[in-house]
Design an enzyme around this catalytic site. Structure first.
Site, short mmCIF file in Angstrom:
data_model
loop_
_atom_site.label_atom_id
_atom_site.label_comp_id
_atom_site.label_asym_id
_atom_site.label_seq_id
_atom_site.Cartn_x
_atom_site.Cartn_y
_atom_site.Cartn_z
CG ASN A 1 -4.09 57.55 -12.57
OD1 ASN A 1 -3.30 57.24 -13.46
ND2 ASN A 1 -4.91 56.68 -12.01
NE ARG B 1 -41.20 44.10 22.06
CZ ARG B 1 -41.13 44.65 20.86
NH1 ARG B 1 -41.02 45.97 20.75
NH2 ARG B 1 -41.18 43.92 19.78
CD GLU C 1 -37.64 54.53 16.34
OE1 GLU C 1 -38.07 55.42 15.60
OE2 GLU C 1 -37.97 53.35 16.26
CB THR D 1 -3.44 51.46 -6.91
OG1 THR D 1 -3.60 51.90 -8.28
CG2 THR D 1 -1.97 51.23 -6.64
N GLY E 1 4.37 58.27 -21.74
CA GLY E 1 4.09 57.27 -20.73
C GLY E 1 3.71 55.95 -21.36
CG ASP F 1 -5.62 55.98 -16.53
OD1 ASP F 1 -6.67 55.52 -17.02
OD2 ASP F 1 -4.61 55.31 -16.32
CE LYS G 1 -2.62 54.47 -10.29
NZ LYS G 1 -2.34 53.05 -10.47
CG PHE H 1 -5.01 48.76 -21.10
CD1 PHE H 1 -5.95 47.87 -21.57
CD2 PHE H 1 -4.81 48.86 -19.74
CE1 PHE H 1 -6.70 47.09 -20.70
CE2 PHE H 1 -5.55 48.09 -18.86
CZ PHE H 1 -6.49 47.20 -19.34
CG ASP I 1 -6.62 54.03 -10.72
OD1 ASP I 1 -6.15 53.51 -9.69
OD2 ASP I 1 -6.09 53.93 -11.83
#
Length: 692
Positions: free
Chosen positions: A513, A285, A295, A545, A390, A526, A510, A394, A508
């Protein structure tokens, strides 16, 4: 000192001695070795350049300890891309080739798929600038990438000339990945014509194509009889483990009689299936896009019963039997019936009450903003000023005290500027941070006791971690011993285990944090990028980051909990070495190295550490340790953690090897000192913060 390259680390190779419990003499000896190494590497690099060598090897930049905090890439709200019409503009074949050539010369953009590339090229618009016009201004926010069609431009930085750009050159490309400030000024020195595309158009195209491709592959997998019993979540994990491969006309993909080791789905092209009959190949085919083969190789030790050959250029995605066995069965641990962030639980009414787990004799009492008294520096340059723990884009985190009696209770009061939140469209992320923390009850996640608001700020009264920030301790020590790194990482694994079991992806991770309590135990802080993610789904935000971004975030493929495991591997490397494995002053170079996935380990890093980092930092998310069938248990069982008693760690019954990092003295002795914030903040009355 020497470096060893590894993509996947296995086997007991000689990786050099593991530096554990280093005293000052050992540290000095190691620094001397590093200095000698850098000198020798410079000579080797020079020789390689003279010989035309292209392969990246560790450079002086790679060996520098990361001294500055990582730039935070804030996620932007995405429009409903399903309903978004992508603009298309007809182009001549010459213009089309020019744009394609420019894109393929870029280390990140060259990885676009064929359909993505074609649509992106069609979406570029042509614009003109006159001689002397400024196309980009240094310090402005970027949203557009440019390719020069005609003319010349001049690039300056801080008023100093950098280079000249001409036809075919690309500039401003970071702006289509995320919102960032321009680092240089680009001015037209002649009349110019520029091809340009904005970030929303680019991300819509790439995300749309990835979603459509993923949905199509999911449909193909559902048609495979062997995979009939698997859920959509399990099939999604399989997709995350599959890799794309290409074949040219006449290439044999599988050979009759060979051992079956892989499963294939055809994405493009035609495959001829033949079987040997009486000494000759008889065609059975022709298979086309959407069909699959091999499979049975996933579940049986059987030989191929036919030969599959590419009739024309063929693109497949494939999965090995080994990866299949690592991926399924999945979800052996049933998740809680009620989510951590159950919708009903989020509509809290009345005044929340706090309790102090370390002082059970203190009765729970309401906490009010006016009762929180700023702690003042009692000595030094800033004596008499409020203690700041810190600062960030923000707002600030200040040390406050509460308590009509003794002893005094301390809190870290996070003040977030409302105007800035609205300007950057971060309302939902701040509300998510509040919701996650209010409902979290893990000793490895910082506690949120109460939230407040006024016309200028929203406030979070957080648990005070007097041991200080792990980032600061790492900078002081330059790197940690393996014992300290194992302990810190084990605390993070416990935090991720708790969050993931409640369907929260952190995104996040790192050193910046991570905080230490007074005993030296590490806590996650955080949660501005945290997200509630339903089981089996992907999210498409670009955030994190730069040095910690996972490949699927860079490629806008959609990501899930696996990004936290990638970041965990990067974190382990940085704690041991003093810098992430992929670092540079140029973000484009960072991203290129991440996508290449090649990690260079100093020889003093133990074989077990190399192994766990490499297994966590596999490019395909479905293959990462922690994201396979054993889940996070696979991480905990890794030999690098063989000394960790997990039950005792969870109960805080282990003696923390980080205790020596914590200084004794005033409550703020383990924190950097900051001057008082004298800026005047604007009022903000939109009402997005009514739940605070």
């Amino acid at each position: 000192m020497a470096y060893r390259w590894a993509k996947y680390v296995e086997g007991p190779e000689d990786w050099g001695k593991c530096v554990m419990g280093m005293d000052s003499q050992v540290r000095q000896a190691r620094l001397q070795l590093e200095k000698q190494y850098l000198q020798s590497m410079q000579l080797i690099n020079n020789q390689q350049q003279m010989c035309g060598a292209q392969k990246h090897r560790p450079t002086h930049e790679d060996d520098m300890v990361r001294k500055s905090r990582g730039q935070q890439i804030v996620p932007e709200p995405l429009p409903n891309i399903i309903d978004t019409e992508v603009p298309r503009f007809p182009k001549s074949s010459c213009a089309f080739r020019q744009i394609v050539k420019a894109i393929q010369a870029n280390e990140v953009l060259k990885r676009l798929g064929e359909e993505q590339l074609d649509t992106v090229v069609e979406s570029f618009t042509l614009t003109q600038y006159g001689k002397g016009d400024s196309v980009i201004l240094e310090g402005s926010e970027g949203n557009t990438m440019y390719i020069i069609a005609e003319g010349e431009l001049f690039v300056t930085q801080h008023g100093q000339p950098l280079r000249t750009l001409s036809a075919g050159d690309v500039f401003g490309e970071l702006a289509i990945l995320y919102n960032c400030k321009r680092t240089a000024t680009v001015t037209a020195t002649t009349d110019v014509k520029l091809w340009e595309i904005d970030r929303q158009t680019y991300r819509t195209i790439v995300t749309q194509k990835h979603k459509q491709r993923r949905q199509a592959i999911l449909g193909f997998l559902k048609e495979a009889h062997t995979l009939n019993g698997l859920s959509d979540t399990q099939l999604s994990r399989i997709i995350d483990s599959m890799e794309e491969c290409k074949f040219h006309p006449g290439d044999i993909i599988v050979q009759e009689g060979d051992e079956g080791k892989s499963f294939f789905i055809i994405l493009k092209g035609e495959v001829q299936v033949t079987k040997e009959v009486n000494g000759s190949q008889e065609q059975i085919r022709i298979m086309r896009a959407g069909e699959h083969f091999g499979e049975l190789a996933l579940i049986r030790n059987s030989c191929r019963t036919a030969t599959c050959r590419a009739l024309r250029d063929v693109t497949c995605i494939t999965m090995s039997k080994e990866d299949f066995e690592e991926t399924v069965p999945l979800d052996t641990v049933e998740l809680p019936k009620v989510d951590l962030l159950d919708i009903e639980a989020l509509h809290l009414t009345g005044k929340k009450r706090i309790s102090f787990p370390d002082r059970p004799n203190v009765a729970p009492v309401p906490l009010r903003l006016q009762d929180l008294v700023p702690v003042l520096y009692s000595e030094g340059r800033y004596m008499g000023q409020p203690v700041t723990l810190g600062t960030g884009g923000f707002g600030r985190v200040e040390l406050v005290s509460w308590g009509p009696g003794k002893p005094v209770e301390y809190f870290a009061l996070k003040k977030i500027r409302k105007v800035h939140i609205v300007q950057t469209c971060q309302e939902e992320h701040v509300k998510m941070e509040r919701q996650v923390l209010l409902q979290s009850h893990s000793p490895f996640v910082v506690r949120l006791y109460e939230t407040f608001r006024d016309s200028r700020y929203v406030y979070m009264a957080l648990e005070f971690c007097e041991g200080g920030e792990l980032w600061t301790k790492l900078r002081e020590a330059k790197y940690f011993t393996e014992e300290v790194t194992i302990f810190c990482t084990a605390c993070v694994v416990e935090a991720l285990d708790y969050l993931h079991s409640n369907r929260i992806v952190y995104r996040d991770l790192k050193p910046e944090n991570l905080m230490m309590d007074k005993h030296g135990y590490v806590k996650l802080v955080d949660f501005g990028f945290a997200k509630l993610l339903p089981k089996g789904e992907k999210t498409y935000s670009f955030c994190g980051t730069p040095e910690y971004l996972a490949p699927e975030i860079l490629l806008n493929e959609g990501h899930d909990f696996a990004v936290d495991f990638w970041m965990l591997g990067i974190l382990i490397f940085e704690l041991l070495v003093g810098r992430p494995p992929f670092c540079s002053s140029d973000p484009q170079r960072i991203y290129s190295r991440i996508l290449d996935g090649e990690i260079y380990f100093p020889t003093y890093v133990s074989e077990a550490a190399c192994s766990i980092i490499s297994k966590l930092c596999r490019n395909r998310p479905g293959r990462r340790l922690g994201n396979a069938r054993n889940g996070i248990r696979g991480i905990k069982k890794h030999r690098w953690f063989h000394k960790i008693k997990w039950e005792k760690l969870a109960a805080h019954q282990l003696s923390a090897p980080t205790a020596w990092l914590i200084k004794k003295g005033s409550p703020y002795v383990n924190f950097k000192r900051y001057s008082m914030d004298l800026s005047a903040e604007e009022d903000e009355f939109s009402g997005w913060d009514e739940d605070f």
